[in-house]
Design an enzyme around this catalytic site. Structure first.
Site, mmCIF file in Angstrom:
data_model
loop_
_atom_site.group_PDB
_atom_site.id
_atom_site.type_symbol
_atom_site.label_atom_id
_atom_site.label_comp_id
_atom_site.label_asym_id
_atom_site.label_seq_id
_atom_site.Cartn_x
_atom_site.Cartn_y
_atom_site.Cartn_z
ATOM 1 C CB SER A 220 2.570 1.190 2.708
ATOM 2 O OG SER A 220 1.997 0.305 1.907
ATOM 3 N N GLY A 222 0.491 1.628 6.883
ATOM 4 C CA GLY A 222 -0.839 2.768 7.098
ATOM 5 C C GLY A 222 -0.624 3.528 8.242
ATOM 6 C CG ASP A 224 1.344 1.163 12.976
ATOM 7 O OD1 ASP A 224 1.305 1.875 13.956
ATOM 8 O OD2 ASP A 224 0.724 0.098 12.852
ATOM 9 N N GLY A 225 3.115 4.183 9.331
ATOM 10 C CA GLY A 225 4.185 4.457 8.508
ATOM 11 C C GLY A 225 4.699 3.526 7.420
ATOM 12 N N GLY A 251 -2.040 5.357 -0.571
ATOM 13 C CA GLY A 251 -0.896 4.684 -1.169
ATOM 14 C C GLY A 251 -0.337 5.205 -2.440
ATOM 15 C CG ASP A 252 -2.972 5.073 -5.444
ATOM 16 O OD1 ASP A 252 -2.601 4.033 -5.553
ATOM 17 O OD2 ASP A 252 -4.324 5.216 -5.469
#
Length: 309
Positions: A220, A222, A224-225, A251-252
């Protein structure tokens, strides 16, 4: 049914402040929720319409609070009880910064560790769970390779096992060949003890993990995908620019979306697209580990996936 594992859950207390200053800060916008990475995954899976069984370790009044909160939203629970109280985690959010205070959590005794293994073994043999996702840190008292024991047991039952963890636990986890891991860029750098400064270096780093027999690797990035690898193929996922309200738990939420599609045996592109959409939906929501499904299609259609190698 999808099973989630949270070995070090928490009661999450979130304060939203217009201004964070030294000294006394008064707050009228705050909330208390059942938390921990695996708990957040559970809640988003429920928002997505999945049947969820939450597993893990709970103790004390804080543990009782978490179980009550999950049952309120019809998440099945099968927690192993421990003597020490479950921890609190505090997030302080304003327009400029995010501060988190994370308690280390309870010490898990050897008999409590063995009891969880015993109950976990019985549960996965029931054949009700098709996919397991373990998220978060490993509490004090458990070996850093504790997840590997669970992965090995799940693999023997042909249950796909997804892990989202960091630090030494991640270094141990990759040796167990889980189905999917989702480090962020900092966690990947720490895992491989390298500095990644370009897309080319990121791809090279991901290829270094090929020998561990991990089916899917998602890094991941952030805003930026993410970048991902599946069967030696590299995927670049771009997401639309959005104004976020709460990055905690995004993220979860991404993991939850991916796990939902893994359970459905969807294509890898669909796994990444749904996961990325859920991450965005959590980011634009003030609540942690929550998405508004009515907004799903709007962002889903804006996710772009490119096969670059």
């Amino acid at each position: 049914m999808i099973g989630t594992i949270t070995l070090n859950p928490s009661v999450d207390i979130c304060y939203h402040l217009d201004e964070l200053k030294e000294g006394v800060n008064r707050c009228s916008n705050y909330g208390k929720t059942a938390g921990g990475k695996g708990i957040n995954v559970s809640k988003v899976l429920k928002d997505l319409g999945c049947e969820v069984m939450a597993l893990g370790l709970l103790g004390g009044d804080t543990g009782n609070f978490i179980e009550r909160e999950l049952k309120k939203i019809s998440i099945h629970t099968h927690f192993t009880k421990i003597e020490e109280a479950t921890r609190n985690c505090i997030a302080i959010l304003n327009h400029e910064k995010q501060i988190e205070i994370l308690e280390s959590g309870p010490y898990i005794k050897d008999e409590e560790s063995k009891k969880f293994i015993y109950e976990f073994s019985n549960l996965i043999k029931s054949k009700d769970i098709n996919v397991l996702v373990a998220s978060g840190s490993i509490p004090n008292g458990l070996e850093k390779n504790y997840y590997n024991k669970l992965i090995d047991m799940a693999n023997k039952e042909n249950i796909r096992f997804v892990v989202d963890t960091s630090g030494q636990a991640l270094k141990e986890v990759i040796k167990g060949s889980p189905y999917l891991i989702k480090p962020n860029i900092d966690e990947l750098q720490n895992l491989l003890d390298i500095k990644i400064q370009s897309e080319k270096e990121l791809i090279k780093a991901m290829y270094r993990l090929k020998d561990y027999n991990i089916k899917m690797i998602v890094v991941s990035l952030g805003k930026d995908g993410c970048m991902a690898m599946y069967k030696g193929q590299i995927y670049k996922v771009s997401i639309p620019e959005v104004i976020g309200k709460n990055p905690v738990g995004s993220g979860d939420a991404m993991v939850a979306g991916m796990v939902k599609e893994i359970d459905k045996n969807s294509s890898y592109e669909e796994i990444l697209r749904v996961g990325s959409t859920c991450g965005i939906l959590n980011f634009i929501n003030e609540k942690t580990g929550a998405i508004q499904i009515c907004q799903f299609k709007n962002y889903y259609d804006k996710i772009k996936i490119q096969i670059i190698k």
